[in-house]
Design an enzyme around this catalytic site. Structure first.
Site, short mmCIF file in Angstrom:
data_model
loop_
_atom_site.label_atom_id
_atom_site.label_comp_id
_atom_site.label_asym_id
_atom_site.label_seq_id
_atom_site.Cartn_x
_atom_site.Cartn_y
_atom_site.Cartn_z
N SER A 126 0.85 -1.18 0.00
CA SER A 126 0.00 0.00 0.00
C SER A 126 0.89 1.24 0.00
O SER A 126 2.06 1.17 -0.40
CB SER A 126 -0.92 -0.05 1.22
OG SER A 126 -1.81 1.03 1.22
N TYR A 140 -6.08 7.75 -6.17
CA TYR A 140 -5.04 6.76 -5.84
C TYR A 140 -5.05 6.50 -4.32
O TYR A 140 -5.05 5.35 -3.89
CB TYR A 140 -3.67 7.28 -6.29
CG TYR A 140 -2.51 6.41 -5.83
CD1 TYR A 140 -2.25 5.18 -6.45
CD2 TYR A 140 -1.68 6.81 -4.79
CE1 TYR A 140 -1.20 4.39 -6.03
CE2 TYR A 140 -0.62 6.02 -4.37
CZ TYR A 140 -0.38 4.81 -4.99
OH TYR A 140 0.67 4.02 -4.58
N1 LIG Z 1 6.96 4.32 -6.44
C1 LIG Z 1 6.44 4.93 -5.38
O1 LIG Z 1 6.81 6.07 -5.03
C2 LIG Z 1 5.40 4.23 -4.54
C3 LIG Z 1 4.96 4.86 -3.36
C4 LIG Z 1 4.01 4.22 -2.57
C5 LIG Z 1 3.53 2.98 -2.94
N2 LIG Z 1 3.96 2.39 -4.09
C6 LIG Z 1 3.41 1.10 -4.45
O2 LIG Z 1 4.46 0.19 -4.72
C7 LIG Z 1 4.01 -0.81 -5.66
C8 LIG Z 1 5.00 -0.96 -6.78
O3 LIG Z 1 5.07 0.25 -7.51
P1 LIG Z 1 6.35 0.64 -8.40
O4 LIG Z 1 6.75 2.00 -7.99
O5 LIG Z 1 7.33 -0.47 -8.40
O6 LIG Z 1 5.63 0.79 -9.83
P2 LIG Z 1 6.07 0.29 -11.28
O7 LIG Z 1 7.55 0.34 -11.44
O8 LIG Z 1 5.21 1.06 -12.23
O9 LIG Z 1 5.64 -1.25 -11.28
C9 LIG Z 1 4.31 -1.64 -11.38
C10 LIG Z 1 4.28 -3.11 -11.74
O10 LIG Z 1 2.90 -3.49 -11.82
C11 LIG Z 1 2.75 -4.29 -12.99
N3 LIG Z 1 1.38 -4.21 -13.50
C12 LIG Z 1 0.68 -3.11 -13.87
N4 LIG Z 1 -0.52 -3.47 -14.33
C13 LIG Z 1 -0.57 -4.84 -14.25
C14 LIG Z 1 -1.54 -5.80 -14.61
N5 LIG Z 1 -2.73 -5.45 -15.11
N6 LIG Z 1 -1.25 -7.11 -14.41
C15 LIG Z 1 -0.06 -7.48 -13.90
N7 LIG Z 1 0.89 -6.61 -13.53
C16 LIG Z 1 0.63 -5.30 -13.73
C17 LIG Z 1 3.75 -3.70 -13.99
O11 LIG Z 1 4.12 -4.69 -14.94
P3 LIG Z 1 3.55 -4.80 -16.43
O12 LIG Z 1 3.37 -3.43 -16.95
O13 LIG Z 1 4.62 -5.60 -17.13
O14 LIG Z 1 2.28 -5.56 -16.31
C18 LIG Z 1 4.92 -3.42 -13.07
O15 LIG Z 1 5.72 -4.57 -12.95
C19 LIG Z 1 2.60 -0.35 -6.09
O16 LIG Z 1 1.64 -1.04 -5.32
C20 LIG Z 1 2.59 1.12 -5.74
O17 LIG Z 1 1.28 1.63 -5.53
C21 LIG Z 1 4.89 2.98 -4.89
#
Ligand SMILES: NC(=O)c1ccc[n+]([C@@H]2O[C@H](COP(=O)([O-])OP(=O)(O)OC[C@H]3O[C@@H](n4cnc5c(N)ncnc54)[C@H](OP(=O)(O)O)[C@@H]3O)[C@@H](O)[C@H]2O)c1
Length: 264
Positions: A126, A140
């Site tokens: 989360s 979001y």
């Molecule tokens: N980055 C931040 O600052 C931040 C802050 C707070 C929380 N978070 C949370 O951390 C988690 C990871 O985020 P991240 O920053 O690593 O984002 P990211 O680099 O954009 O990675 C998102 C991943 O989700 C996959 N994905 C998206 N749609 C999908 C679908 N329909 N089916 C299967 N896989 C799917 C994408 O792969 P494909 O496109 O290959 O499917 C990708 O591997 C998320 O839950 C995000 O809300 C991130």
């Protein structure tokens, strides 16, 4: 036998870092994402987790190959930015479909297998932003606070089992999440202020922590903790402090701080 772990959203960012870490530690890692990550040794089953039949197929394959699923990290999600007034229904539906409904589907598919062995841990990734209605990130934040609440309910429902669930609420992480964010059309009244706030949002992500440092923390929760708390917070001190300040300050003071911090 090595523990099996499913990580959704394993093709980039947090999920990729977790997949590589757990694979190197000897876990049997299954990543689920729509695209294949490059230069990794863990198994990826190409899956769109918003499509129920694809999830079923993937879980069925994993069960056949491993006979047990020990750990599930629901990590896949997208961001969304824009004013509440400008958010289109399809955008909101798409976001909730991925950030909440697909997580519930994953849990529904995996729980019967965990229940067979009466053991398992589920971590739902989360956001610290789930606790605060942040400007231009309201939808979001709402998707992630819904996930927090669902996780809390799930914990009661699993009371009589040896299966545990929690959320790990992240602060800013340096990933490419900005590339896949849903960005609502910005209408005239918000043009100037949105531009300013959005720059700040992207800057915060660029200054975020390296996703690699999250992995050992999650391993501790998955392996060492006998009793998981409902929520864990992982982010900068200032982001964690904001949650404490929110609890102790009157809302109108807290809103002043968020207004200033967001660049409104
Ligand atoms: N980055 C931040 O600052 C931040 C802050 C707070 C929380 N978070 C949370 O951390 C988690 C990871 O985020 P991240 O920053 O690593 O984002 P990211 O680099 O954009 O990675 C998102 C991943 O989700 C996959 N994905 C998206 N749609 C999908 C679908 N329909 N089916 C299967 N896989 C799917 C994408 O792969 P494909 O496109 O290959 O499917 C990708 O591997 C998320 O839950 C995000 O809300 C991130």
């Amino acid at each position: 036998m090595s523990k099996s772990i499913i990580i959704t959203g394993s093709s980039s960012g947090v999920g990729l870092a977790l997949g590589n870490f757990f694979q190197a530690k000897g876990y049997l890692v299954y990543g689920l994402s729509r695209s294949l990550p490059s230069n990794t040794n863990f198994k990826t089953i190409v899956t769109d987790i918003t499509i129920k039949s694809e999830v079923k197929k993937a879980i069925c394959q994993i069960e056949k190959e491993t006979d047990s699923i020990d750990l599930l990290i629901n990590n896949a999600a997208r961001g969304m930015v824009g004013a509440i007034e400008d958010a289109r229904e399809e955008e909101i539906t798409d976001l909730f479909n991925l950030n909440l409904i697909s997580v519930i589907n994953m849990i529904s598919e995996v729980l019967p297998i965990m229940r067979k062995n009466n053991t398992g841990k589920i971590i739902n990734i989360s956001s610290i932003g789930s606790k605060i209605g942040l400007p231009f990130r309201g939808i979001y934040s709402a998707s992630k606070s819904s996930l927090d609440i669902v996780t809390e309910a799930l914990r009661y429902e699993l009371n009589n089992t040896n299966i545990q669930a929690c959320t790990v609420n992240l602060g800013d992480v340096k990933t490419n999440i900005a590339d896949s964010r849903i960005k609502s059309n910005v209408s005239t009244p918000y043009e100037i202020i949105f531009k300013k706030v959005y720059e700040g949002i992207n800057q915060d992500v660029n200054n975020g922590f390296d996703p690699k440092i999250l992995a050992p923390f999650l391993e501790k929760l998955l392996i060492q903790k006998s009793k998981l708390k409902p929520h864990y917070y992982f982010g900068s001190n200032i982001q964690k402090l904001s949650l404490f300040i929110q609890k102790v300050l009157p809302q109108k003071w807290f809103e002043k701080i968020i207004t200033k911090y967001s660049g409104m």
